[in-house]
Design an enzyme around this catalytic site. Structure first.
Site, PDB file in Angstrom:
ATOM      1  N   GLY A 134       3.279   1.231   0.012  1.00 41.47           N
ATOM      2  CA  GLY A 134       1.849   0.992   0.161  1.00 41.47           C
ATOM      3  C   GLY A 134       1.521  -0.225   1.009  1.00 41.47           C
ATOM      4  CB  SER A 135       1.792  -1.481   3.638  1.00 43.40           C
ATOM      5  OG  SER A 135       2.405  -0.266   4.018  1.00 43.40           O
TER       6      SER A 135
END
Length: 215
Positions: A181-182
């Site tokens: 996630g980013s």
């Protein structure tokens, strides 16, 4: 530059092997509820680190998406390298997206700068200034500068960059990933016109983010 594998990113193999091995052990000793959970976890990890092939846009001048995800910002912001106000597009990746990042244009990697920081939700505005991030500056055709910023998020705890200063990479070529996630921010020259809007889904290496403005 380290070349990643095709199909599954090399960085994901240790996680997949450990999860699969743990699942096997619990299956052997007959602990089926935990074995089933392990199988689900192994499948999820394998899905997360998938690395499919992509087909780039026909327009050789177009800027393609550096990441899979959803566009959360389109506008102007201060380039973290030059300090100038520039056009930028921010793409948020959730845990279900492909997390391999790709070059938005063909060019030479001029600078790579890693900045330690915090782990706020990557969709927040302050993530661009406060979160752990990795800045990659690329000089494309006509010496035009593109700045890509890999930003760690609330869950993401490691940014991976395969590119090195001096590398000459093609548009769509893999240059890194961010685990779990980013976000990726892309700063583009004023000679380009953004072709995406907030909320639009992107596919790394395929979706056109911006087109060159006619002379």
């Amino acid at each position: 530059m380290l070349k990643p594998s095709v199909g599954v990113a090399l960085e994901g193999l240790p996680y997949i092997v450990i999860a699969a091995f743990t699942t096997l052990i619990f299956a052997i000793i007959g602990c089926w509820p935990v074995a089933v959970l392990g199988l689900v976890a192994t499948a999820f990890i394998g899905h997360f680190f998938r690395d499919p092939e992509r087909v780039g846009p026909e327009d050789a001048e177009a800027v393609s998406a550096p990441a899979d995800g959803k566009v959360i910002k389109v506008g102007r912001a201060v380039d973290p390298v030059t300090g100038d106000s520039r056009q930028y597009i921010a793409i948020f990746m959730n845990v279900f997206n492909v997390h391999v990042n790709r070059m938005p244009v063909s060019g030479k990697v001029e600078t790579i700068r890693y900045i330690p920081g915090k782990f706020f939700n990557a969709s927040f505005d302050k993530a661009s200034e406060d979160n752990e991030r990795n800045i990659v500056v690329v000089t494309g055709k006509g010496n035009q500068r593109f700045t890509m910023v890999q930003i760690a998020g609330l869950i993401a705890r490691r940014i991976v960059c395969w590119a090195e200063p001096g590398d000459k990479l093609k548009r769509g070529e893999r240059y890194g990933l961010i685990k779990f996630g980013s976000r990726v921010d892309l700063y583009i020259p004023d000679g380009y016109v953004p072709t995406v809007s907030v909320g639009q889904k992107t596919v790394a290496g395929e979706t056109v983010l911006a087109e060159k403005r006619p002379a």
